[in-house]
Design a protein around this motif. Structure first.
Motif, PDB file in Angstrom:
ATOM      1  N   ARG A   1      45.993  41.531  44.222  1.00 36.48           N
ATOM      2  CA  ARG A   1      45.214  41.057  45.377  1.00 36.48           C
ATOM      3  C   ARG A   1      44.695  39.655  45.128  1.00 36.48           C
ATOM      4  NH1 ARG A   1      40.261  44.660  47.906  1.00 36.48           N
ATOM      5  NH2 ARG A   1      38.994  42.962  48.748  1.00 36.48           N
TER       6      ARG A   1
ATOM      7  N   ASP B   1      41.769  36.994  46.735  1.00 37.79           N
ATOM      8  CA  ASP B   1      40.613  36.861  47.631  1.00 37.79           C
ATOM      9  C   ASP B   1      40.128  35.422  47.659  1.00 37.79           C
ATOM     10  OD1 ASP B   1      39.890  39.798  48.203  1.00 37.79           O
ATOM     11  OD2 ASP B   1      39.913  39.770  46.016  1.00 37.79           O
TER      12      ASP B   1
ATOM     13  N   TYR C   1      39.728  30.788  44.744  1.00 37.98           N
ATOM     14  CA  TYR C   1      40.311  32.128  44.859  1.00 37.98           C
ATOM     15  C   TYR C   1      39.935  32.999  43.672  1.00 37.98           C
ATOM     16  CZ  TYR C   1      43.100  29.964  48.482  1.00 37.98           C
ATOM     17  OH  TYR C   1      43.484  29.284  49.615  1.00 37.98           O
TER      18      TYR C   1
ATOM     19  N   CYS D   1      47.781  41.549  51.237  1.00 37.42           N
ATOM     20  CA  CYS D   1      46.555  40.753  51.384  1.00 37.42           C
ATOM     21  C   CYS D   1      46.219  40.518  52.851  1.00 37.42           C
ATOM     22  CB  CYS D   1      46.699  39.419  50.653  1.00 37.42           C
ATOM     23  SG  CYS D   1      46.625  39.559  48.849  1.00 37.42           S
TER      24      CYS D   1
ATOM     25  N   TYR E   1      44.343  44.652  52.687  1.00 34.45           N
ATOM     26  CA  TYR E   1      43.045  44.228  52.173  1.00 34.45           C
ATOM     27  C   TYR E   1      42.316  43.301  53.129  1.00 34.45           C
ATOM     28  CZ  TYR E   1      45.468  45.820  47.962  1.00 34.45           C
ATOM     29  OH  TYR E   1      46.179  46.551  47.067  1.00 34.45           O
TER      30      TYR E   1
ATOM     31  N   THR F   1      42.269  40.176  53.139  1.00 37.06           N
ATOM     32  CA  THR F   1      41.680  39.036  52.453  1.00 37.06           C
ATOM     33  C   THR F   1      42.316  37.713  52.880  1.00 37.06           C
ATOM     34  OG1 THR F   1      43.207  39.318  50.598  1.00 37.06           O
ATOM     35  CG2 THR F   1      41.076  40.427  50.442  1.00 37.06           C
TER      36      THR F   1
END
Length: 769
Positions: free
Chosen positions: A226, A228, A237, A274, A278, A280
């Protein structure tokens, strides 16, 4: 190594994109953390337990070397380990030809733009053709393939590709120019399962060694899950990962710059999760997942060759033959290469031998049944040479497929899936299969296709591309021309997923060259130094790519000796026309006038679709028509020959549920003038479900000249009479089919297409969705 909590740059993956990115960022003075999901393989550490495929071989079993994904429409083969795909690839480095960059790529990309970066990659990997092997000479299979090219009149399209192999004294340890210890190639044929003598110039011996020397830190068995974005003045990030070395412990690491280089399939999956799971990276382009390509990969074999081919002698691939021509209107370009394999799996491959193998009589199996049958039959078939191996050849072709696949997450399970349009790419696969048959016959062997292809028409790709395409705009791709993700500054993708089209050749060289170009652009921006470049650029020299010696005639290379499989049938139609009818589109009125004056028109045609694959793929569905046409007032009573006639089956009409069959039949009249019988069948539902009338009525004009724009000199209607139709059914044949199975499959596919089109026209409009 335990990774630090933060770096200037995080690189995800250590293949041809990730190794370049990590090396150059470290050389530019940035702190770099490279996360590789696989293991590091030291000398003699690649798996060699032939009795147990789970012992180090499979990623699905304790993070082994090979990651095989049997998707429904494509089988994907990847590797996992420090060095990425270089651990199991066949070492080949060829440049994508100029024409690859003409369409689909960002505007600034050309072969000329990439050539200096190709040269740099060539220097880093020490590439040379097999002819530079001075200690062990030229492998038997190499000499045989040169002879094959000569016997097929294809010497002008033959080359020795550059390969990244150390041709120093066999098994003699020495330090390469980056300080890594290697040995010379011993011709063991084990390139594709990991070189235990370290004679392959894999990325861990050059780019990654240089990266470490410049301070890069590398974490193996660290699988990134992942990404973010974070609001932090120092970092953009946060990367979350699983540390498989330490009991699958979760970890995270921050960075200002992140480079996603996990390979086409894995990078695309990471970005999809992602965005869609998620949330994100919610603003990733809607084009994410599109443009997937298997690079036209096609696998075939020749068994029982008259002379020994010795596939286990030498590096995996040493030769190439280019095929480039328009087959039935489909532009086919591919390179055909001989392969190799370790002698210990020779018995396993003999299961595919058409004379004695497991599947010599199998015609219908489920994929599950196939896998189970193969697993059961393979017990005890590995770990020792097979007496038939030396008389077996393996072939790999790569071509310019349409790159029209999609990588996506299943709507319910969220598992990864690949949708691949096999039918539209069949003309390429068909040509590669015919070429494989030609070569197998040239070496006196029995051809056998990859069983997944033969039984299920599922390709196998070891060169996956696309999914995160670079483009000039967010509407067309996921990253900009420099690999930076649209909408997410300092997030880059630098691997095969950003290539917009199939390269048609082994793509590693192009992936690395694009990565070199893009990382140089990024570093110049990061450092505000438009002069920065890789330290090795000064040592790189211009390399002449082996494909530069290839000669392609203006009309294309020779067609294959093995014919394509097509469909042919004979059709007779009769009717009436009126010469000089004042309303060219009043077909009914003209027909009635023709009946009153007994002015007849008739033809008997043999219509041939020489390549069924190309015919079905083309939206124009073009066939060739030859025969005789007779028109009262224009031809003698016996009729005249049709020259270069064209037939189109079920092309789209003006309305969604309308199709047309088109006939364009040039002929020369009694007066010596050129004429054209120009007709169409209007296939649509007029409200009374008249399938017969729609498919047997030809609205016809005669034109004064061979052009569709020429003036109309006669108008009428032709029809198929029932006795003629019944005879027509007996004339259908599969042209080029050599077995009853081939004939049956070809006629079935044609029939499915024909009746499927009728279903779309007459039945589908009445469904209430």
């Amino acid at each position: 190594m335990r990774m630090r909590p933060a770096y200037d740059a995080i690189v995800i993956g250590s293949g041809f994109g990730g190794s370049v990115a990590a090396c150059r960022m470290a050389q530019a003075g940035f702190s770099v953390g490279l996360f590789e999901r696989g293991r590091s393989y030291e000398t003699n550490s690649f798996p060699r337990d032939w009795s147990n495929p789970a012992n180090g071989w499979l990623w699905s079993v304790e993070q082994g070397l090979l990651d095989i994904k049997p998707f429904q429409e494509m089988t994907v083969v990847q590797s996992a380990g420090l060095g990425g795909g270089s651990l199991i690839y066949a070492n080949v480095h060829l440049r994508a030809p100029d024409e690859v960059f003409v369409s689909g790529w960002p505007r600034e990309y050309t072969r000329g733009l990439l050539d200096p970066y190709y040269d740099l990659v060539a220097y880093m990997l020490d590439i040379n053709p097999i002819t530079k092997s001075s200690h062990l000479g030229i492998p038997t299979k190499t000499k045989m393939m040169e002879g094959v090219a000569r016997s097929l009149n294809r010497s002008a399209q033959f080359c020795y590709p550059n390969i990244a192999v150390d041709f120093g004294p066999p098994e003699v340890p020495h330090r390469n120019k980056f300080g890594a210890e290697q040995k010379g190639c011993n011709f063991c044929g084990e390139c594709d399962i990991g070189c235990n003598v370290h004679a392959k110039n894999t990325l861990d011996f050059n780019y990654l060694t240089a990266a470490r020397s410049s301070g890069a830190e590398i974490g193996t068995q660290c699988e990134v899950l992942r990404i973010d974005p974070i609001a932090d003045s120092a970092y953009d990030y946060n990367v979350r990962f699983t540390d498989h070395r330490n009991g699958a412990q979760p970890g995270e690491c921050k960075a200002k710059h992140v480079f996603v280089c996990a390979g086409a399939v894995n990078s695309t999956e990471l970005m999809l999760r992602c965005r869609d799971i998620y949330r994100t990276l919610p603003n990733l382009s809607d084009r994410l997942g599109y443009g997937y390509s298997g690079n036209g990969d096609f696998l075939a074999f020749a068994f029982n060759t008259k002379r020994q081919f010795k596939p286990s002698e030498g590096p995996t691939i040493t030769t190439g033959i280019v095929y480039s021509r328009a087959d039935a209107g489909f532009n086919n370009w591919f390179i055909f290469q001989e392969g190799g394999y370790p002698k210990e799996i020779g018995g396993l491959l003999q299961l595919l031998n058409p004379k004695r193998g497991l599947f010599r009589e199998a015609t219908v199996l489920s994929r599950e049944a196939f896998h189970e049958a193969f697993r059961s039959a393979s017990v005890g078939k590995t770990g020792f040479p097979d007496p038939h191996s030396d008389n077996t050849a393996i072939f790999l072709a790569m071509g310019r497929d349409l790159a029209n696949g999609v990588i996506e997450l299943h709507s319910i399970s969220k598992d990864l899936k690949i949708t691949w349009d096999t039918p539209s790419n069949l003309p390429l696969y068909s040509a590669e299969g015919r070429f494989s048959t030609d070569v197998a016959e040239a070496v006196g062997g029995n051809v056998a296709m990859n069983p997944l292809w033969r039984l299920f028409h599922v390709p196998v790709s070891v060169h996956n591309l696309g999914g995160c395409l670079m483009a000039d705009s967010r509407d067309a791709g996921v990253t900009d021309p420099n690999g930076e993700v649209f909408g997410y500054p300092n997030l880059f993708i630098l691997d095969g997923s950003i290539l917009p089209r199939a390269t048609g050749v082994n793509p590693s060289h192009t992936i690395a060259a694009v990565a070199e170009r893009n990382i140089e652009t990024a570093i110049r921006r990061f450092k505000a130094d438009d002069k920065w470049r890789a330290p090795e650029r000064d040592n790189a020299t211009a390399i002449i790519d082996p494909l530069a010696s290839i000669t392609i005639p203006p009309e294309g290379t020779l067609p294959t000796k093995t014919p394509s499989i097509g469909i042919a049938f004979t059709e007779t139609m009769k009717g009436h026309v009126s010469k000089g009818w004042p309303k060219p589109d009043d077909y009914v009125g003209a027909e009635k006038a023709g009946q009153d004056s007994n002015s007849r028109i008739e033809f008997t045609l043999t219509i041939t679709m020489p390549d069924l694959d190309a015919f079905l793929v083309s939206p124009h569905h073009v066939g060739k028509a030859i025969g005789t046409v007779r028109v009262d007032g224009f031809t003698p009573p016996a009729g005249v020959p049709v020259s270069d006639g064209v037939f189109n089956l079920f092309v789209n009409g003006d309305q969604f549920y309308q199709r047309r069959m088109l006939y364009a039949l040039p002929f020369t009249g009694s007066d010596g003038r050129p004429y054209l019988l120009d007709g169409f069948k209007d296939v649509r539902d007029h409200g009374h479900f008249d399938v017969w009338g729609a498919t047997s009525t030809l609205y016809t004009v005669i034109r004064d000249g061979h052009s569709h724009e020429a003036s109309v000199v006669a108008t009428g209607i032709m029809t198929i009479h029932v006795p003629d139709f019944l005879h027509q059914l007996t004339t259908f044949t599969a042209v080029g089919a050599t077995t009853s199975t081939q004939k049956a499959k070809a006629l079935t596919r044609f029939g499915e297409n024909f009746f499927g089109s009728l279903w779309d026209v007459f039945v589908r409009p009445h469904f209430e969705w």
